[in-house]
Motif scaffolding. Structure first.
Motif, PDB file in Angstrom:
ATOM      1  N   GLY A 170       0.673  -1.326  -0.042  1.00  0.00           N
ATOM      2  CA  GLY A 170      -0.017  -0.093  -0.345  1.00  0.00           C
ATOM      3  C   GLY A 170       0.942   1.110   0.311  1.00  0.00           C
ATOM      4  N   LEU A 171       0.596   1.990  -0.971  1.00  0.00           N
ATOM      5  CA  LEU A 171       1.582   2.548  -1.469  1.00  0.00           C
ATOM      6  C   LEU A 171       1.161   4.809  -1.281  1.00  0.00           C
ATOM      7  CD1 LEU A 171       5.648   3.405  -0.930  1.00  0.00           C
ATOM      8  CD2 LEU A 171       4.641   3.641  -3.738  1.00  0.00           C
ATOM      9  N   GLY A 172       0.545   4.645  -0.301  1.00  0.00           N
ATOM     10  CA  GLY A 172      -0.401   5.889  -0.575  1.00  0.00           C
ATOM     11  C   GLY A 172       0.554   6.838   1.003  1.00  0.00           C
ATOM     12  N   GLY A 175       3.049   5.432   3.049  1.00  0.00           N
ATOM     13  CA  GLY A 175       4.045   4.028   2.083  1.00  0.00           C
ATOM     14  C   GLY A 175       4.886   5.466   1.759  1.00  0.00           C
ATOM     15  N   TYR A 220       6.864  -2.423  -3.754  1.00  0.00           N
ATOM     16  CA  TYR A 220       5.623  -1.998  -3.219  1.00  0.00           C
ATOM     17  C   TYR A 220       4.499  -2.903  -4.240  1.00  0.00           C
ATOM     18  CZ  TYR A 220       5.082   0.989  -7.134  1.00  0.00           C
ATOM     19  OH  TYR A 220       4.219   1.600  -8.359  1.00  0.00           O
ATOM     20  N   SER A 221       3.491  -2.971  -2.919  1.00  0.00           N
ATOM     21  CA  SER A 221       2.492  -4.037  -4.128  1.00  0.00           C
ATOM     22  C   SER A 221       1.574  -2.414  -3.340  1.00  0.00           C
ATOM     23  CB  SER A 221       1.563  -4.805  -3.336  1.00  0.00           C
ATOM     24  OG  SER A 221       1.275  -5.328  -1.828  1.00  0.00           O
ATOM     25  N   SER A 222       0.663  -2.760  -4.679  1.00  0.00           N
ATOM     26  CA  SER A 222      -0.726  -1.489  -4.516  1.00  0.00           C
ATOM     27  C   SER A 222      -1.631  -2.015  -5.540  1.00  0.00           C
ATOM     28  CB  SER A 222      -0.137  -0.457  -4.556  1.00  0.00           C
ATOM     29  OG  SER A 222      -1.266   0.858  -4.713  1.00  0.00           O
ATOM     30  N   ARG A 223      -3.004  -1.603  -5.507  1.00  0.00           N
ATOM     31  CA  ARG A 223      -3.833  -1.318  -6.672  1.00  0.00           C
ATOM     32  C   ARG A 223      -3.608  -1.665  -7.850  1.00  0.00           C
ATOM     33  NH1 ARG A 223      -8.567   1.968  -4.020  1.00  0.00           N
ATOM     34  NH2 ARG A 223      -6.555   3.133  -3.517  1.00  0.00           N
ATOM     35  N   LYS A 265       2.546   2.581  -9.344  1.00  0.00           N
ATOM     36  CA  LYS A 265       2.663   4.778  -9.696  1.00  0.00           C
ATOM     37  C   LYS A 265       3.775   4.921 -11.071  1.00  0.00           C
ATOM     38  CE  LYS A 265       0.255   3.544  -5.677  1.00  0.00           C
ATOM     39  NZ  LYS A 265      -0.996   4.719  -5.026  1.00  0.00           N
ATOM     40  N   CYS A 323      -1.532  -0.073   4.112  1.00  0.00           N
ATOM     41  CA  CYS A 323      -3.171  -0.765   3.375  1.00  0.00           C
ATOM     42  C   CYS A 323      -4.124   0.346   4.034  1.00  0.00           C
ATOM     43  CB  CYS A 323      -3.237  -0.960   2.648  1.00  0.00           C
ATOM     44  SG  CYS A 323      -3.451  -3.115   3.400  1.00  0.00           S
ATOM     45  N   THR A 367      -8.715  -5.976   1.021  1.00  0.00           N
ATOM     46  CA  THR A 367      -7.416  -6.401   1.968  1.00  0.00           C
ATOM     47  C   THR A 367      -7.777  -7.338   3.608  1.00  0.00           C
ATOM     48  OG1 THR A 367      -7.797  -4.227   2.752  1.00  0.00           O
ATOM     49  CG2 THR A 367      -6.532  -4.511   0.641  1.00  0.00           C
TER      50      THR A 367
END
Lengths: 328, 328
Positions: free
Chosen positions: B164-166, B169, B185-188, B191, B216, B222
């Protein structure tokens, strides 16, 4: 004997180990497969007796940072030409006498700097964010009973004064910049290579800092340099982190300031009379203590083992040492 | 009454506080000097009775992240036009119903992100470098008795997978880069603004990481995403840090992996059934637990107080909200 050489069993070179250093204990087997190791600590003889009986031809010594390599030890080791210490510091070695006898000195160089800087940041985060205390709170089952935990303090935006901007201090600065801290420092001399604010006066540095991180060597000049005056300048919201040497701080004054709320907290890996630690600190949640283990990671022990062997093998094969202390 | 206006005592605008949130408890006096505060938790009435009796004209609500702001609550608050939550997350608010009724929603935005990222790094350093355990060791007087402490692990050079790279993250990544970690990273979605390696598959991220940091949001997708398969992919030298929400991790499987040495350690600020924490973790020195306090610093509480007041005052003076959740 030359005609027998093809059949001669290869004798590994002989070293004497003094201390013995932690890295030797961890990698005893590996050291012993590469060197013939003299082990005075396993002998019933006194050290002088042991050296007289078995080390008169030994050319290289591997010593711990705690072993005082004095002229009287050297007197019993007439053939020594190399001493390799597993520490970064070399104040336990009589350098003058080594120079006089033509003995090369090698150390751990900056192999530990990143690990030490990491622990400094870890201790600081722990003090500010109450991690050890929170861990104890949760693990003793108090969370459901007492509910919300007291607020911690933010690291970002804090003014951090670094005392001694050598390799450890620079690593600390780099890490804390990423957290949004403002860095300044004191040092023997201003460093033209950095843009951090320089304070020649340690009291002024403390007065302009929320946090002091002690990263300097212990010398006559730095002994008890962090005294009551400096601590009061740091102030009652200030935090002290020491990963250097215990005696850089006047420990008695530090304990008194912590007990009286004259500073806010401390993270300490080093103490004046290790392993003895002032018991007054045991009960303080705003004080995080670790057993002088800043350099002790699996990875740095392996790196140190390789560097120590590299120095010893370079010596025995007449190659340049990897971490020779240059003559001044 | 217009002719009396010069003499009219200024009535501060009325808000209802629901929860109540921690920031309200800390800054009760300050909130109460700026707003007329309805306090249902101090009343002997049930919440619906309280709302029916005294909140029919109330236009703004300040609510905690733990207060479920459902359509049935909204039913009792017919005049509400603004709800401000002290949390970053808004999954406790019935957004659909708010939209239908034309109610604006504001949150804490990313005010906590740096503090949460700092705690993630603090927990990670604590697990790798055994800080809490070392602190306990020293404070229980064991150092002089037992001597050297077991080796820790170096942070530098570790491969860190951020889930989750918000904003949190990204802050974690920035901090850990300064320690010499390699970030992926993993994310939806991938980026495009960052150069870190992207793994759409969480198992592949875990298999290619020494450390996983969970950052995340908790959603249906999740929930229990960090399951046994992911933990085994992380592996027996792997470390898990969770500062997101407990239920992103299958806690039962995590406990089992920690007990059996199937992963190496964990730093956890969040749990599935807070404040209840699996007791099996209490005795594990390689597990550091904190009481969901990642956002709780003095500084962030003050920032939050100002943001909350800023939103409320903007609303009452018809100015744009500071942290409005936009309609999708």
């Amino acid at each position: 004997m030359a005609e027998h050489q093809p059949f001669k069993v290869h004798q590994p070179p002989e070293i004497i180990v003094l201390g013995p250093p932690s890295v030797f204990k961890v990698y005893d087997k590996q050291f012993s497969s590469r060197f013939r190791v003299l082990r005075p600590w396993e002998s019933p003889l006194s050290l002088p007796q042991f050296l007289a009986a078995g080390a008169q031809n030994t050319q290289a010594a591997l010593i711990s940072g705690g072993f005082r390599f004095t002229s009287s030890v050297l007197h019993h080791l007439p053939s020594i030409r190399l001493v390799v210490t597993t520490s970064a510091g070399i104040n336990h070695i009589d350098l003058v006498e080594c120079r006089r006898r033509g003995i090369a000195v090698a150390n751990a160089a900056s192999i530990f700097s990143a690990d030490v800087a990491d622990l400094a940041v870890g201790l600081l985060l722990d003090v500010l964010r109450r991690i050890s205390a929170g861990n104890r709170f949760v693990k003793s089952g108090l969370w459901p009973v007492q509910g919300a935990y007291p607020l911690g303090f933010k690291l970002g935006g804090k003014k951090v004064g670094i005392v001694g901007l050598g390799s450890i201090g620079l690593y600390v600065a780099k890490r804390l910049e990423a957290f949004g801290c403002a860095i300044s420092y004191s040092s023997r001399k201003e460093k033209p290579s950095v843009s951090y604010a320089f304070y020649p006066d340690i009291c002024k540095l403390a007065a302009n800092s929320d946090i002091l991180v002690i990263c300097c060597a212990l010398t006559e000049q730095t002994h008890h340099m962090i005294n009551r005056e400096v601590l009061l300048a740091l102030g009652k919201e200030g935090v002290l982190v020491n990963i250097a040497r215990g005696a850089v701080v006047d420990e008695k004054e530090l304990v008194s300031c912590l007990q009286n709320g004259e500073i806010s907290g401390a993270g300490l890996d080093v103490f004046e009379n290790e392993p003895s630690v002032p018991k007054e600190l045991y009960e303080l949640d705003n004080v995080v203590l670790s057993p002088h283990f800043a350099v002790f990671t699996e990875e740095s022990m392996w790196d140190l083992y390789e560097l120590m062997c590299g120095n010893l093998e370079a010596f025995f094969s007449n190659k340049p040492l990897l971490s020779l202390i240059p003559e001044e």
